[in-house]
Structure formats: structure tokens, C-alpha cells
Write an enzyme that holds these catalytic residues in place. Structure first.
Site, PDB file in Angstrom:
ATOM      1  N   SER A   1      -6.777 -24.558  25.967  1.00  0.00           N
ATOM      2  CA  SER A   1      -5.956 -24.765  27.169  1.00  0.00           C
ATOM      3  C   SER A   1      -4.720 -23.873  27.155  1.00  0.00           C
ATOM      4  O   SER A   1      -4.353 -23.271  28.176  1.00  0.00           O
ATOM      5  CB  SER A   1      -5.560 -26.232  27.315  1.00  0.00           C
ATOM      6  OG  SER A   1      -5.077 -26.753  26.109  1.00  0.00           O
TER       7      SER A   1
ATOM      8  N   HIS B   1     -12.770 -29.840  23.372  1.00  0.00           N
ATOM      9  CA  HIS B   1     -11.297 -29.816  23.379  1.00  0.00           C
ATOM     10  C   HIS B   1     -10.820 -31.185  23.876  1.00  0.00           C
ATOM     11  O   HIS B   1     -11.125 -32.195  23.276  1.00  0.00           O
ATOM     12  CB  HIS B   1     -10.858 -28.629  24.241  1.00  0.00           C
ATOM     13  CG  HIS B   1      -9.408 -28.281  24.193  1.00  0.00           C
ATOM     14  ND1 HIS B   1      -8.551 -28.740  23.234  1.00  0.00           N
ATOM     15  CD2 HIS B   1      -8.641 -27.496  25.016  1.00  0.00           C
ATOM     16  CE1 HIS B   1      -7.331 -28.259  23.452  1.00  0.00           C
ATOM     17  NE2 HIS B   1      -7.364 -27.510  24.541  1.00  0.00           N
TER      18      HIS B   1
ATOM     19  N   HIS C   1     -12.041 -29.751  13.165  1.00  0.00           N
ATOM     20  CA  HIS C   1     -11.014 -29.038  13.920  1.00  0.00           C
ATOM     21  C   HIS C   1     -11.133 -27.547  13.627  1.00  0.00           C
ATOM     22  O   HIS C   1     -11.514 -27.157  12.514  1.00  0.00           O
ATOM     23  CB  HIS C   1      -9.599 -29.522  13.540  1.00  0.00           C
ATOM     24  CG  HIS C   1      -8.588 -29.165  14.562  1.00  0.00           C
ATOM     25  ND1 HIS C   1      -7.910 -27.976  14.531  1.00  0.00           N
ATOM     26  CD2 HIS C   1      -8.177 -29.811  15.672  1.00  0.00           C
ATOM     27  CE1 HIS C   1      -7.100 -27.920  15.582  1.00  0.00           C
ATOM     28  NE2 HIS C   1      -7.239 -29.016  16.287  1.00  0.00           N
TER      29      HIS C   1
ATOM     30  N   ARG D   1      -1.558 -36.457  13.706  1.00  0.00           N
ATOM     31  CA  ARG D   1      -1.486 -37.188  14.986  1.00  0.00           C
ATOM     32  C   ARG D   1      -2.434 -38.389  14.945  1.00  0.00           C
ATOM     33  O   ARG D   1      -2.151 -39.441  15.500  1.00  0.00           O
ATOM     34  CB  ARG D   1      -1.832 -36.242  16.148  1.00  0.00           C
ATOM     35  CG  ARG D   1      -0.898 -35.032  16.229  1.00  0.00           C
ATOM     36  CD  ARG D   1      -1.380 -34.019  17.253  1.00  0.00           C
ATOM     37  NE  ARG D   1      -2.703 -33.517  16.940  1.00  0.00           N
ATOM     38  CZ  ARG D   1      -3.446 -32.781  17.768  1.00  0.00           C
ATOM     39  NH1 ARG D   1      -2.974 -32.476  18.967  1.00  0.00           N
ATOM     40  NH2 ARG D   1      -4.639 -32.351  17.401  1.00  0.00           N
TER      41      ARG D   1
ATOM     42  N   ASP E   1      -8.217 -37.179  18.500  1.00  0.00           N
ATOM     43  CA  ASP E   1      -9.058 -37.902  19.459  1.00  0.00           C
ATOM     44  C   ASP E   1      -9.817 -39.057  18.824  1.00  0.00           C
ATOM     45  O   ASP E   1     -10.325 -39.934  19.526  1.00  0.00           O
ATOM     46  CB  ASP E   1     -10.057 -36.936  20.106  1.00  0.00           C
ATOM     47  CG  ASP E   1      -9.339 -35.853  20.881  1.00  0.00           C
ATOM     48  OD1 ASP E   1      -8.331 -36.171  21.523  1.00  0.00           O
ATOM     49  OD2 ASP E   1      -9.766 -34.693  20.821  1.00  0.00           O
TER      50      ASP E   1
HETATM   51  N1  CMX Z   1     -19.886 -33.392  13.778  1.00  0.00           N
HETATM   52  C1  CMX Z   1     -20.987 -32.695  13.506  1.00  0.00           C
HETATM   53  N2  CMX Z   1     -20.993 -31.371  13.274  1.00  0.00           N
HETATM   54  C2  CMX Z   1     -19.809 -30.751  13.277  1.00  0.00           C
HETATM   55  C3  CMX Z   1     -18.603 -31.430  13.514  1.00  0.00           C
HETATM   56  C4  CMX Z   1     -18.669 -32.802  13.790  1.00  0.00           C
HETATM   57  N3  CMX Z   1     -17.591 -33.527  14.080  1.00  0.00           N
HETATM   58  N4  CMX Z   1     -17.568 -30.553  13.470  1.00  0.00           N
HETATM   59  C5  CMX Z   1     -18.136 -29.340  13.201  1.00  0.00           C
HETATM   60  N5  CMX Z   1     -19.479 -29.471  13.105  1.00  0.00           N
HETATM   61  C6  CMX Z   1     -20.460 -28.391  12.957  1.00  0.00           C
HETATM   62  C7  CMX Z   1     -20.308 -27.478  14.161  1.00  0.00           C
HETATM   63  O1  CMX Z   1     -21.041 -27.998  15.294  1.00  0.00           O
HETATM   64  C8  CMX Z   1     -20.864 -26.190  13.639  1.00  0.00           C
HETATM   65  O2  CMX Z   1     -22.280 -26.269  13.664  1.00  0.00           O
HETATM   66  P1  CMX Z   1     -23.175 -25.004  14.118  1.00  0.00           P
HETATM   67  O3  CMX Z   1     -22.856 -23.963  13.092  1.00  0.00           O
HETATM   68  O4  CMX Z   1     -24.545 -25.519  14.073  1.00  0.00           O
HETATM   69  O5  CMX Z   1     -22.711 -24.627  15.489  1.00  0.00           O
HETATM   70  C9  CMX Z   1     -20.415 -26.210  12.187  1.00  0.00           C
HETATM   71  O6  CMX Z   1     -20.114 -27.574  11.870  1.00  0.00           O
HETATM   72  C10 CMX Z   1     -19.177 -25.359  11.935  1.00  0.00           C
HETATM   73  O7  CMX Z   1     -18.166 -25.753  12.831  1.00  0.00           O
HETATM   74  P2  CMX Z   1     -16.619 -25.563  12.453  1.00  0.00           P
HETATM   75  O8  CMX Z   1     -16.364 -24.116  12.245  1.00  0.00           O
HETATM   76  O9  CMX Z   1     -16.241 -26.494  11.373  1.00  0.00           O
HETATM   77  O10 CMX Z   1     -15.908 -26.099  13.762  1.00  0.00           O
HETATM   78  P3  CMX Z   1     -15.432 -25.247  15.039  1.00  0.00           P
HETATM   79  O11 CMX Z   1     -14.133 -24.620  14.739  1.00  0.00           O
HETATM   80  O12 CMX Z   1     -16.520 -24.406  15.555  1.00  0.00           O
HETATM   81  O13 CMX Z   1     -15.241 -26.438  16.097  1.00  0.00           O
HETATM   82  C11 CMX Z   1     -14.602 -28.584  16.782  1.00  0.00           C
HETATM   83  C12 CMX Z   1     -14.204 -27.363  15.972  1.00  0.00           C
HETATM   84  C13 CMX Z   1     -13.405 -29.525  16.892  1.00  0.00           C
HETATM   85  C14 CMX Z   1     -14.981 -28.159  18.204  1.00  0.00           C
HETATM   86  C15 CMX Z   1     -15.792 -29.304  16.085  1.00  0.00           C
HETATM   87  O14 CMX Z   1     -15.365 -29.780  14.843  1.00  0.00           O
HETATM   88  C16 CMX Z   1     -16.380 -30.419  16.907  1.00  0.00           C
HETATM   89  O15 CMX Z   1     -17.271 -30.182  17.735  1.00  0.00           O
HETATM   90  N6  CMX Z   1     -15.860 -31.679  16.720  1.00  0.00           N
HETATM   91  C17 CMX Z   1     -16.265 -32.778  17.554  1.00  0.00           C
HETATM   92  C18 CMX Z   1     -15.550 -32.692  18.894  1.00  0.00           C
HETATM   93  C19 CMX Z   1     -14.054 -32.954  18.773  1.00  0.00           C
HETATM   94  O16 CMX Z   1     -13.628 -33.872  18.101  1.00  0.00           O
HETATM   95  N7  CMX Z   1     -13.219 -32.150  19.487  1.00  0.00           N
HETATM   96  C20 CMX Z   1     -11.771 -32.375  19.556  1.00  0.00           C
HETATM   97  C21 CMX Z   1     -10.955 -31.263  18.973  1.00  0.00           C
HETATM   98  C22 CMX Z   1      -9.494 -31.520  19.151  1.00  0.00           C
HETATM   99  C23 CMX Z   1      -8.992 -30.907  20.442  1.00  0.00           C
HETATM  100  O17 CMX Z   1      -8.976 -29.675  20.561  1.00  0.00           O
HETATM  101  O18 CMX Z   1      -8.630 -31.644  21.340  1.00  0.00           O
END
Ligand code: CMX
Length: 428
Positions: A232, A262, A308, A317, A363
Site C-alpha cells: 500500500s 496484505h 511476513h 503488533r 492480522d
Molecule cells: N502459510 C503457508 N505457507 C506460507 C505462509 C503461511 N502463513 N507464509 C509463507 N508461506 C509460503 C509461501 O506461500 C511461499 O510458498 P511458495 O514458494 O509455494 O509460493 C513460501 O512460504 C515462501 O514465502 P515467504 O518468502 O516466506 O513469504 P512472502 O514474503 O512471499 O509472503 C506473506 C509473505 C505475508 C504474504 C505470506 O507469509 C503469507 O501469505 N501469509 C499469510 C497471509 C498473511 O498473513 N498476510 C498478512 C501480511 C501482513 C500485512 O502485510 O498486512
């Protein structure tokens, strides 16, 4: 307005400092980028300037040098002042800012018409983003730019637009809540209250002892800013770098916030917990939660609220929100599941070895707390995140105009270019 006076003193100093840094260190190499980072969403690339806050891998959010856990008893208005100026306001400065926000709080009448005219099944974030965008009509920044105001004077109208948006967004968000979820007519502003108390009153949530308002103050402080590279903020800054105004830029940022990876994760997270309880059919045991999560991961689902892009520890947080819940309503059944997930999920993610960060983010807890107070319409949660994040977005936009930062325009490369570059470096 005391804040404007402060900014007037600050801006020349900021520019002088930036000029000195560029003259002295302009050629210093601040980082490099690998092919993996190009394919990987530019993770870890040092490419943006952001002074409002930073997110350390192992510290989480630090606002102007102060860890977020030391700011949890502050008012969001104080945080805005801190983000923008680097200083917490004095009592006089806080009162002045609060009065200024009240003075600017009237929402243009057409915003209500626009919200009313959209289909009833429209997502609350669409209603919010649309409402913000249509207020572009009010932009002082755009008017001043059209009149030929030079770029070294654009910071003040940016601040004016920012304050107007901060002042108005609570009433808009509250109206969206009441309209979308049939809560009755709009509740008018109460100019005797602080920014958050006024917001919670307009939402119309029953709050006899003020603890919901206390939670909302904490919520607004915690979500206000998260350095410069999150979707954002980055989107907002990029849009504004073309000298479009606050309404265009924040509207764009909010659209990014609405994504499930996000800001929408807070809605997804509560939805996940409620579904988990429904699917299991009773208050679940640790073993049942563990099996449920294993099943999700086996089916390539993400566990909302965990992981994250930057953090590598439990998000402070999350800690602040969990502490609030555990202090005031430890027996809440949804909060109990949040606590159980915290014991179970990190180990599961570590075992899989995929997620770089197995720990909870903000979250993972926020929805459970809102749910406790009867704010159960989780589609609305990202709007709450947005109301808070507007503080950080607008502070950052104002500072960018203070520094007269140029158009953001990184260079893209083609797949062919990458292959060629890789071949060349292998030959060396
Ligand atoms: N559950 C399952 N798998 C997860 C995971 C989770 N909570 N977090 C990461 N992974 C997986 C990713 O999907 C990714 O898999 P692929 O390689 O198959 O695509 C792998 O682990 C590597 O990901 P990463 O480098 O650790 O994480 P990113 O930086 O790409 O993404 C985030 C970060 C937050 C989007 C991811 O951890 C996620 O999807 N979490 C769940 C959604 C969430 O809580 N989002 C809120 C974030 C806070 C915000 O910005 O508001």
C-alpha cells in the site's frame, strides 16, 4: 496551526540535509540486486527512502526510533505527529492538532450519495476507496499545482489535503459500516471527542466502559505505518511521485491494502478461525487444531496471519493485541484459538521449511479482538486497517513533497536481458 509552523521550520533543514548527503555520498553503493530478487518481488533490495518508520527483521516496527511496544498508550493523533515530524507532540500541540481535525471533519455531501448509489453487495474496501477517490474534487494540492505553484512549495497543500483526509475518513468508514451492515442511520461527529473516540461513537458499537475505544486507539496506533516497501505504501508513494494528489495516491494505496496477502489478511484470518471452529464442530483441542492446519498446508493453503515479507520474529503488533485480549477477556473462545494457533502453527511452518517467517503477524490477533466486541462483520476489518494506515501514508506523502523527491521510475529488464547478463557473468 502549530503542526504547519513546525513543518515550515523543518522543511528547509530536511532539504539541506538531503542536499549534503547527496553531495557527499551520492556515489556510495547502497546495495545490489540479484536475479532472484528481480523474480522475487524485490525482497531485501534497499531502494526506497522512508524516515517515518522502519521494520527490523528481528525488532518489528520502530517509529522514528521508538519501538512500537513503547507507543501503545499513545493517541493515533500523537503518532501522526511523530511520523511526520519525528517528535511526539506537546500537550498544546496535540490539542491544536485535534482541534484542526475537528475543524476539517465535514465530509462533502456527495460522498454519501456515491456510497449510497453502489450495489449493496459491494465490498467495504471498494466503498472506502471510491469515497476517497471522489473527494479528489476537494484537492487543494491539485488546485495549487494548476495555478502554477512551484514544486518547492507543494509540501503545504499536501499537508492540508492530508489533514482533511485524516479528519474525514473516520466518518466515511463509520458510515460504510452502518450502511453496509444495516446498523441504522449515520451517527454524526462529536467534536468534543478525540479522533478515535469520535470514530467508535460514529460506528455505534456498544462501549459502556470505553474498552472498545481503548482497543481501537491501540489498533489505530499499531497499523499506522510499516516503513516504505509494503504494497500500500509503495503504491501510494509511486502514484504520488507523478505529482498526483493525496486522494489519487491514497486511493491507489488502499486498493493494494485490499489484497489477501496484505491488509485483507485480517478478514481472512478471522474467517479462518471461525471456519476452523465450525468445521471441528466444538471448541477445538490443540490436537484438532494441529490436524486441521496440517490438512490446510497439505492442500497448499496459506495459514492467514502467519509469515511476513520482512519480519523474522513474532510481530510486536501481534504481541500488543494478544496482550490486550489476554488481559481483558482471556476466556473469549475465539481468542483462545488465537493463543492455541500461536503455540502450534510456527512449528508446523518450520517443519515444512517453506515460509521464511513462521511467526504471527498483526492480522493473526486483530480480528479476534474486534469479534469480542461484537464487530463480527469481518469484511469491514480492512477498512479499519485503512483508517489507521492513512496516518502513515499521508505522513510519508507530505515528507516526500518536503524533500521534493522525483518521479519513481525503476528500470525493468527482459528475460533475454537476464539470460545474457547471467551468461556474461559466468564467463568472467
Ligand atoms: N502459510 C503457508 N505457507 C506460507 C505462509 C503461511 N502463513 N507464509 C509463507 N508461506 C509460503 C509461501 O506461500 C511461499 O510458498 P511458495 O514458494 O509455494 O509460493 C513460501 O512460504 C515462501 O514465502 P515467504 O518468502 O516466506 O513469504 P512472502 O514474503 O512471499 O509472503 C506473506 C509473505 C505475508 C504474504 C505470506 O507469509 C503469507 O501469505 N501469509 C499469510 C497471509 C498473511 O498473513 N498476510 C498478512 C501480511 C501482513 C500485512 O502485510 O498486512
Amino acid at each position: 496551526m502549530l503542526l504547519l509552523e513546525k513543518m515550515r521550520k523543518m522543511v528547509p533543514q530536511l532539504r539541506k540535509e538531503a542536499k549534503e548527503i547527496l553531495t557527499k555520498y551520492g556515489d556510495t553503493v547502497a546495495g545490489e540486486i540479484t536475479v532472484e530478487q528481480i523474480y522475487g518481488g524485490m525482497r531485501g533490495v534497499n531502494a526506497l527512502l522512508c524516515d517515518t518508520s522502519e521494520v527490523g527483521l528481528d525488532t518489528g516496527l520502530v517509529i522514528r526510533g521508538i519501538p512500537i511496544l513503547e507507543l501503545t498508550n499513545k493517541y493515533p493523533e500523537e503518532i501522526f505527529h511523530l511520523l511526520l515530524t519525528g517528535e511526539l507532540p506537546t500537550k498544546e500541540e496535540l490539542e491544536d492538532l485535534q482541534n484542526e481535525l475537528h475543524r476539517r471533519a465535514e465530509v462533502p455531501f456527495y460522498v454519501w450519495h456515491v456510497i449510497n448509489s453502489l450495489p449493496t453487495d459491494t465490498h467495504p474496501m471498494v466503498l472506502l476507496s471510491t469515497a476517497v477517490l471522489v473527494m479528489e474534487n476537494e484537492s487543494l494540492f491539485r488546485r495549487r499545482y494548476e495555478e502554477g505553484l512551484p514544486k518547492d512549495e507543494l509540501c503545504e497543500p499536501m499537508l492540508e489535503d492530508s489533514l482533511n483526509l485524516i479528519a474525514r475518513i473516520p466518518a466515511i468508514a463509520a458510515y460504510i459500516y452502518r450502511k453496509k451492515f444495516n446498523k441504522g442511520p449515520r451517527i454524526k461527529e462529536d467534536t468534543t471527542l478525540d479522533w478515535t473516540a469520535n470514530f467508535t461513537k460514529m460506528l455505534g458499537i456498544n462501549d459502556p466502559d470505553g474498552s472498545f475505544t481503548q482497543l481501537m486507539r491501540l489498533y489505530m496506533v499499531l497499523h499506522s505505518d510499516h516503513e516504505g516497501g509494503n504494497v500500500s505504501t509503495f503504491a501510494c508513494q509511486t502514484i504520488s511521485s507523478s505529482l498526483s494528489d493525496v486522494y489519487f495516491a491514497v486511493g491507489g494505496g488502499l486498493n493494494g491494502l485490499a489484497g489477501p496477502l496484505h491488509g485483507l489478511a485480517n478478514q481472512e484470518c478471522l474467517r479462518f478461525i471461525i471456519k476452523l471452529r465450525e468445521d471441528i464442530g466444538h471448541q477445538p483441542t490443540d490436537a484438532e487444531i494441529k490436524n486441521y492446519c496440517i490438512n490446510l498446508l497439505d492442500n497448499k493453503q496459506v495459514i492467514s496471519g502467519y509469515g511476513h515479507a520482512v519480519l523474522r520474529v513474532t510481530d510486536p503488533r501481534f504481541t500488543a493485541l494478544l496482550n490486550f485480549g489476554n488481559k481483558f477477556f482471556p476466556h473469549d473462545p475465539i481468542l483462545q484459538i488465537v493463543n492455541q494457533l500461536y503455540k502450534i502453527v510456527p512449528d508446523l511452518l518450520i517443519e515444512r521449511g517453506k515460509a521464511k517467517n513462521p511467526w504471527p503477524n498483526v492480522d493473526a490477533a486483530s480480528g479476534a479482538l474486534l469479534h469480542h466486541f461484537g464487530l463480527t462483520e469481518y469484511e469491514f476489518y480492512t477498512v479499519l486497517f485503512a483508517v489507521s494506515r492513512v496516518l502513515g501514508l499521508t505522513a510519508q506523502l507530505t515528507l516526500s513533497r518536503a524533500l521534493m523527491l522525483p518521479l519513481i521510475r525503476p528500470k525493468s529488464v527482459t528475460t533475454e536481458w537476464i539470460k545474457k547478463k547471467a551468461e556474461e557473468s559466468e564467463k568472467k
